[in-house]
Design a protein around this motif. Structure first.
Motif, PDB file in Angstrom:
ATOM      1  N   ILE A 119      -8.940  20.480  20.113  1.00 27.24           N
ATOM      2  CA  ILE A 119     -10.275  20.636  20.694  1.00 27.24           C
ATOM      3  C   ILE A 119     -10.886  21.927  20.168  1.00 27.24           C
ATOM      4  CG2 ILE A 119     -11.597  20.929  22.826  1.00 27.24           C
ATOM      5  CD1 ILE A 119      -9.428  19.289  24.244  1.00 27.24           C
ATOM      6  N   VAL A 120     -12.035  21.816  19.530  1.00 27.84           N
ATOM      7  CA  VAL A 120     -12.731  22.952  18.919  1.00 27.84           C
ATOM      8  C   VAL A 120     -13.903  23.348  19.810  1.00 27.84           C
ATOM      9  CG1 VAL A 120     -14.021  23.742  16.909  1.00 27.84           C
ATOM     10  CG2 VAL A 120     -12.107  22.165  16.620  1.00 27.84           C
ATOM     11  N   TYR A 121     -14.084  24.650  20.008  1.00 30.36           N
ATOM     12  CA  TYR A 121     -15.283  25.114  20.703  1.00 30.36           C
ATOM     13  C   TYR A 121     -16.374  25.404  19.687  1.00 30.36           C
ATOM     14  CZ  TYR A 121     -18.579  27.929  23.320  1.00 30.36           C
ATOM     15  OH  TYR A 121     -19.731  28.414  23.891  1.00 30.36           O
ATOM     16  N   ASP A 122     -17.500  24.704  19.819  1.00 26.94           N
ATOM     17  CA  ASP A 122     -18.654  24.891  18.944  1.00 26.94           C
ATOM     18  C   ASP A 122     -19.624  25.846  19.626  1.00 26.94           C
ATOM     19  OD1 ASP A 122     -20.992  24.754  17.493  1.00 26.94           O
ATOM     20  OD2 ASP A 122     -20.949  22.586  17.234  1.00 26.94           O
ATOM     21  N   ASP A 123     -19.736  27.075  19.106  1.00 27.75           N
ATOM     22  CA  ASP A 123     -20.563  28.080  19.778  1.00 27.75           C
ATOM     23  C   ASP A 123     -22.055  27.871  19.541  1.00 27.75           C
ATOM     24  OD1 ASP A 123     -20.695  28.825  17.131  1.00 27.75           O
ATOM     25  OD2 ASP A 123     -19.954  30.862  17.421  1.00 27.75           O
ATOM     26  N   ILE A 124     -22.438  27.046  18.584  1.00 29.57           N
ATOM     27  CA  ILE A 124     -23.856  26.754  18.361  1.00 29.57           C
ATOM     28  C   ILE A 124     -24.384  25.816  19.443  1.00 29.57           C
ATOM     29  CG2 ILE A 124     -25.564  25.764  16.787  1.00 29.57           C
ATOM     30  CD1 ILE A 124     -24.462  28.358  15.761  1.00 29.57           C
ATOM     31  N   SER A 125     -23.663  24.745  19.693  1.00 31.78           N
ATOM     32  CA  SER A 125     -24.090  23.772  20.708  1.00 31.78           C
ATOM     33  C   SER A 125     -23.523  24.065  22.084  1.00 31.78           C
ATOM     34  CB  SER A 125     -23.663  22.363  20.275  1.00 31.78           C
ATOM     35  OG  SER A 125     -22.240  22.255  20.237  1.00 31.78           O
ATOM     36  N   ASP A 126     -22.620  25.056  22.170  1.00 24.16           N
ATOM     37  CA  ASP A 126     -21.932  25.380  23.418  1.00 24.16           C
ATOM     38  C   ASP A 126     -21.230  24.144  23.981  1.00 24.16           C
ATOM     39  OD1 ASP A 126     -21.001  26.908  25.548  1.00 24.16           O
ATOM     40  OD2 ASP A 126     -22.827  26.647  26.743  1.00 24.16           O
ATOM     41  N   ARG A 127     -20.485  23.471  23.107  1.00 27.06           N
ATOM     42  CA  ARG A 127     -19.743  22.268  23.485  1.00 27.06           C
ATOM     43  C   ARG A 127     -18.336  22.327  22.909  1.00 27.06           C
ATOM     44  NH1 ARG A 127     -23.975  17.232  22.404  1.00 27.06           N
ATOM     45  NH2 ARG A 127     -25.182  17.455  24.344  1.00 27.06           N
ATOM     46  N   PHE A 128     -17.462  21.563  23.547  1.00 25.34           N
ATOM     47  CA  PHE A 128     -16.119  21.368  23.034  1.00 25.34           C
ATOM     48  C   PHE A 128     -16.060  20.023  22.316  1.00 25.34           C
ATOM     49  CE2 PHE A 128     -15.435  24.508  26.311  1.00 25.34           C
ATOM     50  CZ  PHE A 128     -14.452  25.327  25.782  1.00 25.34           C
ATOM     51  N   LEU A 129     -15.397  20.007  21.159  1.00 26.61           N
ATOM     52  CA  LEU A 129     -15.285  18.797  20.358  1.00 26.61           C
ATOM     53  C   LEU A 129     -13.823  18.445  20.135  1.00 26.61           C
ATOM     54  CD1 LEU A 129     -17.878  19.674  17.548  1.00 26.61           C
ATOM     55  CD2 LEU A 129     -18.292  18.302  19.612  1.00 26.61           C
ATOM     56  N   SER A 130     -13.458  17.223  20.491  1.00 30.51           N
ATOM     57  CA  SER A 130     -12.143  16.705  20.124  1.00 30.51           C
ATOM     58  C   SER A 130     -12.218  16.237  18.677  1.00 30.51           C
ATOM     59  CB  SER A 130     -11.774  15.533  21.044  1.00 30.51           C
ATOM     60  OG  SER A 130     -10.650  14.834  20.555  1.00 30.51           O
ATOM     61  N   VAL A 131     -11.291  16.724  17.843  1.00 26.10           N
ATOM     62  CA  VAL A 131     -11.345  16.393  16.415  1.00 26.10           C
ATOM     63  C   VAL A 131     -10.035  15.758  15.969  1.00 26.10           C
ATOM     64  CG1 VAL A 131     -12.992  18.242  15.951  1.00 26.10           C
ATOM     65  CG2 VAL A 131     -10.544  18.697  15.707  1.00 26.10           C
ATOM     66  N   GLY A 132     -10.133  14.953  14.936  1.00 29.25           N
ATOM     67  CA  GLY A 132      -8.957  14.280  14.406  1.00 29.25           C
ATOM     68  C   GLY A 132      -8.231  15.123  13.375  1.00 29.25           C
ATOM     69  N   ALA A 133      -6.956  14.839  13.219  1.00 30.36           N
ATOM     70  CA  ALA A 133      -6.134  15.546  12.223  1.00 30.36           C
ATOM     71  C   ALA A 133      -6.151  14.763  10.918  1.00 30.36           C
ATOM     72  CB  ALA A 133      -4.710  15.713  12.722  1.00 30.36           C
ATOM     73  N   ARG A 134      -6.537  15.420   9.851  1.00 31.79           N
ATOM     74  CA  ARG A 134      -6.456  14.796   8.530  1.00 31.79           C
ATOM     75  C   ARG A 134      -5.015  14.711   8.049  1.00 31.79           C
ATOM     76  NH1 ARG A 134     -11.683  17.335   8.125  1.00 31.79           N
ATOM     77  NH2 ARG A 134     -13.187  16.008   7.021  1.00 31.79           N
ATOM     78  N   ASP A 135      -4.183  15.657   8.489  1.00 32.13           N
ATOM     79  CA  ASP A 135      -2.781  15.691   8.079  1.00 32.13           C
ATOM     80  C   ASP A 135      -1.915  15.953   9.317  1.00 32.13           C
ATOM     81  OD1 ASP A 135      -0.249  16.188   7.049  1.00 32.13           O
ATOM     82  OD2 ASP A 135      -0.990  17.262   5.291  1.00 32.13           O
ATOM     83  N   PRO A 136      -1.494  14.896  10.034  1.00 29.76           N
ATOM     84  CA  PRO A 136      -0.699  15.073  11.261  1.00 29.76           C
ATOM     85  C   PRO A 136       0.602  15.836  11.034  1.00 29.76           C
ATOM     86  CG  PRO A 136      -1.538  12.825  11.110  1.00 29.76           C
ATOM     87  CD  PRO A 136      -1.821  13.484   9.792  1.00 29.76           C
ATOM     88  N   GLN A 137       1.186  15.715   9.851  1.00 31.51           N
ATOM     89  CA  GLN A 137       2.437  16.428   9.582  1.00 31.51           C
ATOM     90  C   GLN A 137       2.225  17.940   9.609  1.00 31.51           C
ATOM     91  OE1 GLN A 137       3.984  14.792   5.894  1.00 31.51           O
ATOM     92  NE2 GLN A 137       5.234  13.308   7.017  1.00 31.51           N
ATOM     93  N   GLN A 138       1.125  18.409   9.061  1.00 34.84           N
ATOM     94  CA  GLN A 138       0.821  19.840   9.099  1.00 34.84           C
ATOM     95  C   GLN A 138       0.579  20.296  10.539  1.00 34.84           C
ATOM     96  OE1 GLN A 138       0.891  22.212   6.950  1.00 34.84           O
ATOM     97  NE2 GLN A 138       0.801  21.316   4.917  1.00 34.84           N
ATOM     98  N   LEU A 139      -0.059  19.444  11.327  1.00 34.63           N
ATOM     99  CA  LEU A 139      -0.304  19.799  12.725  1.00 34.63           C
ATOM    100  C   LEU A 139       1.007  19.902  13.490  1.00 34.63           C
ATOM    101  CD1 LEU A 139      -2.531  20.402  14.771  1.00 34.63           C
ATOM    102  CD2 LEU A 139      -2.572  17.961  15.321  1.00 34.63           C
ATOM    103  N   ASN A 140       1.903  18.949  13.279  1.00 34.31           N
ATOM    104  CA  ASN A 140       3.212  18.999  13.938  1.00 34.31           C
ATOM    105  C   ASN A 140       4.011  20.219  13.479  1.00 34.31           C
ATOM    106  OD1 ASN A 140       2.782  16.644  15.407  1.00 34.31           O
ATOM    107  ND2 ASN A 140       3.633  15.325  13.805  1.00 34.31           N
TER     108      ASN A 140
END
Length: 229
Positions: free
Chosen positions: A109-130
């Motif tokens: 979940i990324v905080y976008d300070d321009i829109s003052d919103r939280f965004l759930s984002v997908g992983a392009r490389d799940p192995q790197q995330l793990n």
């Protein structure tokens, strides 16, 4: 190491380019009931400790700490485009550092300070995330809260300043310190990990994105036994 002072590049202006997140979706958190409380600044400063043993806090509490640290009170337009006003200090009012919240059962979940919103984002490389999550657990094996990866957009920073690296690390340190104060004010456990977390950038963003990892912190509830630092 030979210290080199950054220098402004004459005529350069920020572009404020958007970040190319993968499959973003808005996440709604009701943060209205939450506040910094009524503790004095002296109380918060004197009580702050890094807590290596922590349990999971409500995700709303963690989101509040991220937003309170990174939200923009003013977003520039026209001649001020690309610049922001925040409680935390930043070189040239560029505020390149952003927060990515990671837990066990949610997408990043990324905080976008321009829109003052939280965004759930997908992983392009799940192995790197793990690999990132495994590395965090290796550094803090008794931390069972949420991880916040700090990621900096250096595109404008490097465009406006030569030898911009010292400004980048200064801004990252300012964000970590400010977030530690917010966590303490909310009576949350907080601990910086001492790693950069580049695997998060590699997992979430395309190559040559202009974003780099600048730190990782853990936030949660305080454990019973802890070593303070």
């Amino acid at each position: 190491m030979v210290p080199i002072d950054p220098r402004p590049n004459a005529g350069a202006v920020p572009r404020g380019e958007p970040v190319s997140w993968h499959d973003p979706h808005i996440v709604e958190f009701d943060l209205r009931p939450l506040s910094l409380g009524d503790r004095s600044l002296e109380s918060v400063l004197r009580a702050r400790r890094s807590s290596r043993i922590l349990s999971e806090a409500p995700i709303e509490d963690v989101a509040f700490a991220i937003r309170e640290t990174l939200r923009a009170h003013f977003v520039g337009v026209a001649a001020k485009h690309g610049r922001k006003l925040k409680a935390v200090v930043s070189s040239g009012a560029l505020h390149p550092v952003m927060g990515v919240l990671l837990g066990r059962d949610v997408r990043p979940i990324v905080y976008d300070d321009i829109s003052d919103r939280f965004l759930s984002v997908g992983a392009r490389d799940p192995q790197q995330l793990n690999a990132f999550l495994k590395n965090c657990r290796k550094v803090l094996p008794e931390a069972n809260g949420h991880w916040i990866a700090l990621v900096a957009d250096i595109r404008d920073l490097s465009r406006l300043y030569s030898d911009h690296q010292s400004l980048l690390w200064r801004d990252a340190g300012a964000v970590i310190q400010a977030m530690a104060m917010v966590a303490e004010a909310r009576d949350l456990a907080f601990c910086p990990l001492g790693i950069l977390g580049q695997q998060v950038v590699d997992a979430l963003l395309p190559s040559a994105s202009g974003l780099v990892a600048v730190g990782v912190v853990a936030i949660g509830r305080r454990g019973i036994h802890q070593n303070a630092s």
